[in-house]
Design a protein around this motif. Structure first.
Motif, PDB file in Angstrom:
ATOM      1  N   THR A 772       0.844  -1.181   0.000  1.00 51.33           N
ATOM      2  CA  THR A 772       0.000   0.000   0.000  1.00 51.33           C
ATOM      3  C   THR A 772       0.890   1.246   0.000  1.00 51.33           C
ATOM      4  O   THR A 772       2.038   1.206   0.447  1.00 51.33           O
ATOM      5  CB  THR A 772      -0.906   0.029   1.234  1.00 51.33           C
ATOM      6  N   GLU A 773       0.342   2.342  -0.512  1.00 51.97           N
ATOM      7  CA  GLU A 773       1.153   3.544  -0.663  1.00 51.97           C
ATOM      8  C   GLU A 773       1.694   4.037   0.673  1.00 51.97           C
ATOM      9  O   GLU A 773       2.806   4.542   0.750  1.00 51.97           O
ATOM     10  CB  GLU A 773       0.318   4.646  -1.335  1.00 51.97           C
ATOM     11  N   LYS A 774       0.896   3.897   1.720  1.00 46.36           N
ATOM     12  CA  LYS A 774       1.363   4.293   3.041  1.00 46.36           C
ATOM     13  C   LYS A 774       1.118   3.166   4.020  1.00 46.36           C
ATOM     14  O   LYS A 774       0.316   2.260   3.768  1.00 46.36           O
ATOM     15  CB  LYS A 774       0.673   5.576   3.496  1.00 46.36           C
ATOM     16  N   GLN A 775       1.808   3.232   5.149  1.00 50.29           N
ATOM     17  CA  GLN A 775       1.634   2.213   6.169  1.00 50.29           C
ATOM     18  C   GLN A 775       0.259   2.346   6.810  1.00 50.29           C
ATOM     19  O   GLN A 775      -0.101   3.404   7.316  1.00 50.29           O
ATOM     20  CB  GLN A 775       2.721   2.344   7.248  1.00 50.29           C
ATOM     21  N   VAL A 776      -0.508   1.276   6.755  1.00 50.89           N
ATOM     22  CA  VAL A 776      -1.829   1.251   7.375  1.00 50.89           C
ATOM     23  C   VAL A 776      -1.927   0.010   8.253  1.00 50.89           C
ATOM     24  O   VAL A 776      -1.072  -0.873   8.216  1.00 50.89           O
ATOM     25  CB  VAL A 776      -2.964   1.254   6.322  1.00 50.89           C
ATOM     26  N   CYS A 777      -3.007  -0.052   9.030  1.00 50.49           N
ATOM     27  CA  CYS A 777      -3.198  -1.149   9.988  1.00 50.49           C
ATOM     28  C   CYS A 777      -4.623  -1.646   9.865  1.00 50.49           C
ATOM     29  O   CYS A 777      -5.554  -0.849   9.686  1.00 50.49           O
ATOM     30  CB  CYS A 777      -2.912  -0.659  11.402  1.00 50.49           C
TER      31      CYS A 777
END
Length: 972
Positions: A772-777
């Protein structure tokens, strides 16, 4: 009321007979019991939480006890009953609480024999007998007798958790009662305590008791000879045939057989000598297919001439439930009704020949001989889980016991089944039939309208018509479960008035004050009295409107109502058994009913009832009983009723702490992804600080972490940092089939080597990997700590990052993979992107099975101890992983059960000891005995627990496979 006094001869008033019902408060009764038994709340417990856990068994009935007692000896039982007799308090014996007729619940004192009085005292291989305490589990007895080539004959489907005392009380049977008889046929002698407070052996009963019973027999001699013992499964009422002179009269084995099946209403068993039988040296398992269940029943009498060990009937619709829940019924023959038939012999050749002869003599549409014991065991499991699997009708409505074990002579079974189907249709109800066709005993759970207004009365009307039907076929209301509260009120529809009077007279001889399990068999309440479900309140009455945003989960399988969801637990008690799955690790560690899935469900049900647990979402009792739930999700798979305790726990904690300060570990461990992102800015500094013992102690104390649990070290380079640098340098493979690798917080911050191995493996196989483009949870740690608003925010951000493409999402951490695949759509039911994740999210093994089925991995050439993650076991299954390991030449010992860390659970203060006990059940012994085998565990928690407790660092499956790739193969 009078009894004969052996010292004076004439009758005299029994002082206990006229005692008034106790009106003392529970605390005072508890105090007197504790004084008599010399114990604390581990022996006598009157707390609302404990009483709530024992309000019901596996039946539809709810009766609140005054106190729960855990006797440590037969003398404790005597002391408890003496106190009850003095105070006029009812006394109910209980084993594993698997009684489905309401036989093991009562208003006074309930004695749980399973905790302490649970030993096999003696095995005599020569005499083929065993002496057992009433709380011994049947499987424990079978394990101890097996080395002698012996076993206890009857084997109910609850054999992994039912107790011998309960089996004796209900005259249990099981699949092999066809060959070995009912429990009553296998009881030689009993040590008992009766309602007078007399302790005696059935070999030497009191003279006045014998005289009283002989008087009953003489008065009703013709009735008993013509009405009782008419066929093998006549279990309802008292077995008065054992009072006849030709049976030896009410002494010895005949008296023991009379007491077996009396449901604790005549005496309480303190010990039992039981008969053991020789195990069949060889068995062959056959499945016969028929057009329907009635046709299978018609065919059964002819099969009995071949002396089978078991003949069990299974409805196709029951097998369909197994398939819908992710199981397999491959290999079954054509048909809509099947007979599972087991043939025995001295040798495999002999049992196979017997099976072939039986098949040749059948008129089945199709048949299959099951080649291995392992395959046969899988099919037997369908039968054993029948009570739970049949807990939902084919269209998903709850189905209940109450008419679950009626029996007719086998020759009448086909006709009975056809008329029974018609009867259900006329009442607008349905159920999945299965059972002991060889004995004419049918099990069925029926979708009684218990949630509807007037549903209890409509249920009673059906039961009355069903009782008349079974009586018209010469059958028995109960074929093995006993009458209890479910059928006691129906006995006048089966027996003439004189028989009912005879039951009352027998009860008076043993228990004139009616203290032993009152309201069962003799003078029962109406069958629709004390029903549990009609008294439960829907979630909106608890302050949470149904189908509203205030209930965090959708409960899509339970009409959006948490109350319906928690009533999925009908008490079958599989959570109390060590049955080779995951459920229920905390119960296996503590042996305490309150720590079982069932015990927790009972507290939640009582919260819905609102009379014993009165504080709703703010109930401290419910919060405490949920505290030791590991949220392992084992129950969602292993419980045949589909109970989902982790979801209920998360929902409750969310409401319990709403507007309150939470425990600090909820902020530390529940927000771990946030802290890990901050730590990634300076991981060496963070690790250095937490490596200072004094600082670590302070951090653990402030954060609610157990001092014995090491703090994890953050990776100096996160997986995402490594991946992004690789992309910028042009090293990443391109042009292949796209997959999106889910960079979960655990892999990213603590185990980046797992992510690197996954990239190497996937690129080697021609995939182009992206993140994913940014770190997510995904929100997992927010869910496990009951912070569901935060979980939804995390999940929505994840859905935004994932987009709505069809590119597969590949998970590495099983708990995160499971949440995305299943829980996401329950947390965000109105977001189509969440529903789409079910088909998008895959494990690495699932992806390779679907997209690279022809790939043969490099041969690892090693043995392995493999610990599947609990969430993988529950949601995705371990089959693809097992197949991939086999293709890699790995001889794997796949463990069952939980590692005990379970995310934040084992790190929280107060949980460490239970965490270790859970690990000691299977996980740690397997690690100690691994030899030179590698340990494989995909779950970060499992790897951490192994490192913390055994100083072993397991490998993730992708690491094992990636390390075996040819040098430089990644990206080829």
């Amino acid at each position: 009321m009078t009894v004969t006094d052996p010292r004076t001869g004439p009758t005299r008033p029994d002082p206990a007979a006229d005692l008034p019902a106790a009106d003392l408060p529970a605390a005072e009764i508890g105090r007197r019991l504790a004084a008599a038994l010399g114990g604390g709340d581990d022996v006598v417990d009157v707390s609302s939480a404990r009483r709530a856990a024992y309000t019901t068994d596996a039946s539809n009935y709810r009766v609140v006890p005054t106190a729960v007692v855990f006797p440590r000896s037969a003398e404790d039982v005597e002391a408890a009953f003496a106190t009850c007799r003095e105070l006029g308090v009812p006394f109910t014996s209980r084993g594993a609480g698997t009684s489905v007729a309401g036989n093991a619940v009562g208003t006074g004192v309930v004695l749980d024999f399973s905790r302490h009085l649970n030993r096999v005292l003696e095995i005599d291989p020569e005499a083929r007998t065993a002496l057992v305490q009433p709380g011994v589990i049947l499987d424990d007895l079978q394990r101890q007798t097996a080395p002698h080539g012996l076993r206890f004959g009857p084997d109910p489907s609850t054999h992994a958790r039912c107790t011998l005392g309960g089996m004796i009380g209900n005259d249990a049977c099981g699949s092999h009662a066809l060959a070995y008889g009912r429990t009553s046929h296998n009881v030689i002698g009993l040590d008992v305590l009766d309602g007078h407070g007399r302790r005696f052996s059935t070999d030497a009963p009191p003279a006045e008791l014998v005289a009283g019973l002989e008087g009953v027999a003489a008065q009703h001699l013709a009735l008993i000879r013509t009405t009782f013992g008419t066929f093998g499964r006549q279990v309802s009422g008292y077995a008065l045939e054992h009072l006849l002179p030709e049976t030896g009269g009410p002494r010895g084995t005949a008296l023991a057989r009379l007491l077996a099946g009396s449901e604790g209403t005549l005496a309480t068993s303190l010990a039992a000598r039981v008969r053991l039988v020789r195990q069949a040296p060889s068995t062959t398992f056959v499945v016969l297919g028929y057009a329907d269940m009635a046709a299978a029943a018609d065919a059964t009498p002819a099969l009995l001439t071949h002396s089978p060990l078991a003949v069990e009937g299974i409805d196709r619709r029951l097998a369909d439930v197994v398939v819908r829940r992710g199981g397999s019924v491959e290999g079954l023959p054509r048909g809509n009704g099947w007979l599972f038939v087991e043939m025995g012999g001295e040798t495999p050749e002999e049992s196979l020949a017997a099976a072939r002869g039986m098949v040749a003599d059948s008129d089945a549409l199709d048949s299959v001989v099951i080649p291995t014991a392992a395959e046969a065991r899988k099919l037997w499991r369908i039968r054993e889980d029948g009570a739970g699997l049949a807990g939902r009708t084919p269209d998903g409505r709850p189905a209940w016991p109450g008419w679950e074990d009626a029996a007719v002579p086998p020759a009448r079974l086909g006709a009975y089944l056809r008329e029974f189907e018609t009867l259900m249709g006329s009442h607008g109800v349905d159920g999945l039939a299965y059972g002991h066709f060889g004995d004419g005993c049918i099990h069925v759970r029926i979708d009684f309208p218990l949630y509807e207004d007037g549903g209890g009365a409509r249920t009673r009307e059906f039961l009355e018509d069903a009782a008349r039907l079974v009586a018209s076929h010469g059958g028995s209301l109960s074929g093995e479960h006993g009458d209890g509260r479910a059928r006691g009120g129906l006995l006048p529809l089966m027996y003439p008035d004189d028989a009912i009077r005879a039951f009352e007279q027998v009860k008076r001889v043993f228990d004139p004050a009616d203290l032993l399990n009152p309201g069962v068999i003799v003078r029962p309440a109406a069958v629709d009295a004390d029903l549990r479900v009609p008294h439960a309140r829907p979630a909106h009455v608890l302050g949470m409107p149904r189908r509203s945003p205030e209930l965090a989960f959708a409960y899509s399988q339970d009409e959006g109502d948490l109350t319906r969801a928690v009533h999925r637990c009908v008490g079958v008690g599989k959570c109390r058994a060590d049955s080779g799955g995951v459920m229920c690790p905390s119960y296996l560690a503590t042996g305490d009913e309150k720590d079982s899935t069932r015990g927790r469900a009972r507290l939640l049900q009582e919260m819905a009832n609102g009379t014993l647990v009165t504080d709703g979402w703010r109930s401290q009792e419910v919060r405490d009983v949920l505290d030791l739930c590991l949220s392992c999700k084992g129950c969602t798979h292993d419980c045949p009723a589909g109970v989902d305790m982790p979801t209920y726990k998360a929902e409750f904690f969310d409401k319990f702490y709403k507007g309150r300060l939470r425990p600090m570990n909820h902020y530390l461990l529940g927000w771990l992804p946030r802290w890990s992102r901050l730590a990634a800015l300076a991981p060496r500094v963070v690790n250095a600080l937490t490596g200072v013992r004094a600082l670590a102690r302070v951090a653990k104390a402030v954060g609610g972490v157990d001092q014995r649990r090491p703090l994890p070290a953050f990776a100096e380079q996160t997986f995402r940092q490594w991946f992004d640098a690789r992309v910028r340098s042009g090293e990443a493979a391109t042009g292949g089939e796209p997959v999106l690798l889910w960079a979960d917080s655990f892999t990213n911050a603590f185990s980046p080597e797992v992510g690197r191995a996954a990239v190497a493996l996937l690129e080697h196989l021609g995939f182009t990997v992206s993140l994913t483009e940014k770190q997510v949870c995904c929100g997992l740690t927010w869910v496990s700590t009951g912070q569901l608003d935060g979980a939804k925010r995390q999940l929505r951000a994840s859905l935004d990052a994932l987009g709505d493409s069809e590119v597969p999402v590949v998970g590495l951490e099983p708990s995160c993979t499971a949440l995305l695949r299943e829980d996401a759509s329950e947390l965000l039911p109105d977001d189509p992107r969440a529903r789409a994740l079910h088909r998008r999210v895959r494990t690495v093994a699932e992806l390779l099975a679907e997209r690279r089925p022809e790939w043969i991995p490099p041969q690892v050439g090693a043995g392995a101890v493999v610990q599947p993650h609990c969430h993988q076991h529950a949601v995705m299954g371990f089959g693809p992983d097992a197949a991939l390991l086999a293709k890699a030449g790995v001889e794997a010992e796949v463990l069952a059960g939980c590692c005990g860390l379970a995310g934040n659970f084992g790190a929280e203060a107060g949980h460490f000891d239970v965490s270790v006990k859970v690990a000691e059940h299977r996980f740690l012994p397997a690690l100690r005995g691994r030899g030179d085998r590698v340990v494989v565990a995909d779950g970060y928690s499992c790897r951490t627990q192994a490192d913390n407790l055994a100083q072993v660092r397991p490998k993730h499956l992708v690491e094992l496979l990636a390390e075996a790739l040819p040098e430089g193969a990644a990206g080829d």
